[in-house]
Design an enzyme around this catalytic site. Structure first.
Site, PDB file in Angstrom:
ATOM      1  N   ASP A  37       7.230  -0.982  11.669  1.00 40.00           N
ATOM      2  CA  ASP A  37       6.542   0.178  11.090  1.00 40.00           C
ATOM      3  C   ASP A  37       5.762   0.958  12.143  1.00 40.00           C
ATOM      4  O   ASP A  37       4.787   1.638  11.826  1.00 40.00           O
ATOM      5  CB  ASP A  37       5.615  -0.258   9.952  1.00 40.00           C
ATOM      6  CG  ASP A  37       4.506  -1.209  10.406  1.00 40.00           C
ATOM      7  OD1 ASP A  37       4.445  -1.539  11.609  1.00 40.00           O
ATOM      8  OD2 ASP A  37       3.699  -1.625   9.547  1.00 40.00           O
ATOM      9  N   LYS A  54      33.201  25.240  -0.322  1.00 39.50           N
ATOM     10  CA  LYS A  54      33.237  23.783  -0.425  1.00 39.50           C
ATOM     11  C   LYS A  54      34.629  23.285  -0.091  1.00 39.50           C
ATOM     12  O   LYS A  54      35.619  23.759  -0.644  1.00 39.50           O
ATOM     13  CB  LYS A  54      32.829  23.364  -1.847  1.00 39.50           C
ATOM     14  CG  LYS A  54      32.683  21.853  -2.073  1.00 39.50           C
ATOM     15  CD  LYS A  54      33.959  21.174  -2.500  1.00 39.50           C
ATOM     16  CE  LYS A  54      34.457  21.623  -3.844  1.00 39.50           C
ATOM     17  NZ  LYS A  54      35.677  20.839  -4.268  1.00 39.50           N
ATOM     18  N   ARG A  97       0.808  -1.224   0.000  1.00 40.15           N
ATOM     19  CA  ARG A  97       0.000   0.000   0.000  1.00 40.15           C
ATOM     20  C   ARG A  97       0.840   1.273   0.000  1.00 40.15           C
ATOM     21  O   ARG A  97       0.334   2.361  -0.259  1.00 40.15           O
ATOM     22  CB  ARG A  97      -0.950  -0.003   1.207  1.00 40.15           C
ATOM     23  CG  ARG A  97      -2.169  -0.901   1.001  1.00 40.15           C
ATOM     24  CD  ARG A  97      -3.060  -0.881   2.223  1.00 40.15           C
ATOM     25  NE  ARG A  97      -2.537  -1.731   3.295  1.00 40.15           N
ATOM     26  CZ  ARG A  97      -3.038  -1.769   4.524  1.00 40.15           C
ATOM     27  NH1 ARG A  97      -4.055  -0.974   4.846  1.00 40.15           N
ATOM     28  NH2 ARG A  97      -2.522  -2.577   5.425  1.00 40.15           N
ATOM     29  N   GLN A 104      12.134 -14.478   6.903  1.00 39.45           N
ATOM     30  CA  GLN A 104      10.826 -15.082   6.712  1.00 39.45           C
ATOM     31  C   GLN A 104      10.582 -15.140   5.204  1.00 39.45           C
ATOM     32  O   GLN A 104      10.186 -14.156   4.588  1.00 39.45           O
ATOM     33  CB  GLN A 104       9.724 -14.263   7.400  1.00 39.45           C
ATOM     34  CG  GLN A 104       8.349 -14.947   7.318  1.00 39.45           C
ATOM     35  CD  GLN A 104       7.221 -14.050   7.821  1.00 39.45           C
ATOM     36  OE1 GLN A 104       7.343 -12.825   7.840  1.00 39.45           O
ATOM     37  NE2 GLN A 104       6.111 -14.664   8.214  1.00 39.45           N
TER      38      GLN A 104
END
Length: 468
Positions: free
Chosen positions: A102, A350, A15, A72
């Site tokens: 999650d 930089k 999803r 798994q």
């Protein structure tokens, strides 16, 4: 008692509609599974086992040596996922927390309270629950007449009466480790989804006379499991508010919390002021008494006490105490500014160091350079560090003065106290206290401007005539 953790991170996350594996989606700058591992570490889990499936290599790569892993191969349910850890943890004695990768909003404080209740009551299983007005989609916690936990019923398997229950299962549990794996051997897939539910372990343990307990969190946000982009944005909003609030309680002034984005690993000292539109990410560290923003982005950088950065972008840079940056400056990786340095508008730096008290006030590029103390670099000056193949170093020593619109063609060195005249292109090193000038002598041609204009006008008239 030994504490163990099993983190479930094998689901594909269809999803999410993303090429990025679900638990690696970031919340406040850190992948969800990273938040979960941080939480179980903070409650003192001795061993952490992450169950991986889809995207296994990506998760392993991110977590590295911070956890053990089991695979798994087929996603046959949460019970089946936990059972994959038996070879690693089956012989351990202690309490095992099972938590989903999650669920980034579960806090260490809540997990500690869950462990404490489980251990105090001598329970075989303790489930983390929450009360929700709209519990659709969540498993329900079913209690008996005395209020004791009997079982957990998944949404799809609920009876009409069970469907009305407001107390939901968050998917986080504490188990007696030995009893967990014993119960898993008895779990079947006789249910609507034909999966092996971890929740069935609770009912099995109760039926064997074991005690089941529940700890209800006071923060319903902790129940959020991220399965799509909508839930991801909700988790981001909750965690961002949490982070901002904690910084304010620690003495940081945040002018507009709703317009300020602070990552989970950012550190900020007391009496620093963060103005609206600021985005602070990565392992950024900001000292005390700083002023950050407005509209400033700082990533993985260090800002020392009393510095000010506004309307600027910093990435992997370091800013010294009392230094000012901006507006509209860009500090790229390797930019290191000393104390009381000034970097002004439209300056890019930089892989360069600037010593204490040096100034690059506007419209300059300083790349691959070593700049000493009290150096003044004028408007439009640049270090020409790249020849298309190689990058070379420019050195400017203490107290040097670099005039406006100077090009320093690296490799080149400007000595202490040297003076480079505006408009010069320097290709050879300048010794201490020398003056360098490298520009063509000016020549004025009387009345020549009129000739140039007349020539240009005639050319335009000819082109216009040809185009008719």
């Amino acid at each position: 008692m030994k504490r163990l953790a099993i983190v479930l991170a094998a689901g594909q996350g269809k999803r999410m509609k993303s090429k990025l594996y679900k638990v690696l989606h970031p919340v406040c700058g850190k992948p969800m599974v990273g938040h979960v591992l941080d939480t179980v570490n903070k409650v003192g889990c001795d061993r952490k086992v992450v169950v991986v499936g889809h995207g296994a290599e990506a998760v392993r790569s991110y977590l590295g040596t911070t956890a053990e892993f089991v695979l798994q191969e087929q996603q046959l349910g949460t019970g089946h996922a936990v059972k994959q850890a038996k070879e690693l943890l089956g012989s351990e004695n202690g309490t095992t927390v099972v938590i989903c990768g999650d669920t980034p909003l579960v806090t260490p404080e809540t997990l500690e309270a869950l462990f404490a209740l489980h251990e105090e009551q001598g329970a075989a299983v303790t489930v983390l629950t929450a009360s929700m007005d709209e519990p659709h989609g969540y498993g329900r916690v079913i209690r008996d007449e005395q209020g004791r936990v009997k079982r957990i019923v998944e949404q799809k398997d609920c009876s009409p009466e069970e469907n009305l229950v407001k107390e939901i299962n968050t998917g986080t549990y504490c188990f007696d480790n030995a009893k967990l794996f014993d119960a898993l051997d008895k779990v079947t897939n006789q249910n609507a989804q034909q999966e092996y539910y971890l929740t069935d372990c609770l009912g099995i343990l109760v039926s064997q006379g074991e005690k089941a307990a529940a700890y209800m969190t006071s923060d319903g946000a902790e129940s959020i499991g991220v399965n799509d982009r909508v839930a991801l944005s909700q988790a981001e909003a909750f965690m961002r508010a949490r982070i901002v609030r904690q910084h304010m309680l620690n003495g940081v002034t945040i002018i507009d919390p709703g317009a300020t984005y602070i990552g989970a690993d950012v550190e900020i000292g007391a009496d620093t002021v963060i103005y609206p539109g600021s985005i602070l990410s990565g392992r950024t560290k900001i000292g005390e008494d700083c002023k950050i923003g407005p509209q400033t982005e700082i990533d993985n950088s260090i800002i020392h006490d009393g510095a000010a950065v506004k309307h600027s972008v910093l990435s992997q840079a370091e800013v010294g105490s009392g230094t000012t940056v901006g507006p509209f400056a860009y500090l790229r990786p390797g930019a290191v500014l000393g104390e009381d340095v000034k970097v002004g508008d439209f300056v890019e730096i930089k892989n360069a160091t600037l010593g204490n008290g040096s100034k690059v006030s506007h419209l300059s590029y300083i790349g691959d350079a070593k700049v000493g103390k009290n150096v003044n670099i004028g408007c439009g000056a640049i270090t020409v560090n790249y020849d298309g193949y190689n990058k070379s170093i420019t050195e400017i020593e203490d107290d040097a003065f670099i005039g406006s619109n100077v090009n320093l063609i690296a490799p080149v060195k400007v000595g202490k106290g040297a003076y480079v005249v505006a408009g010069s292109t320097i290709t050879q090193s300048v010794s201490d206290n020398d003056l360098a000038i490298a520009r063509q002598r000016q020549e004025n041609k009387a009345g020549y401007a009129d000739k140039i204009r007349a020539r240009a006008k005639a050319k335009k008239q000819k082109q216009d005539s040809e185009n008719k």
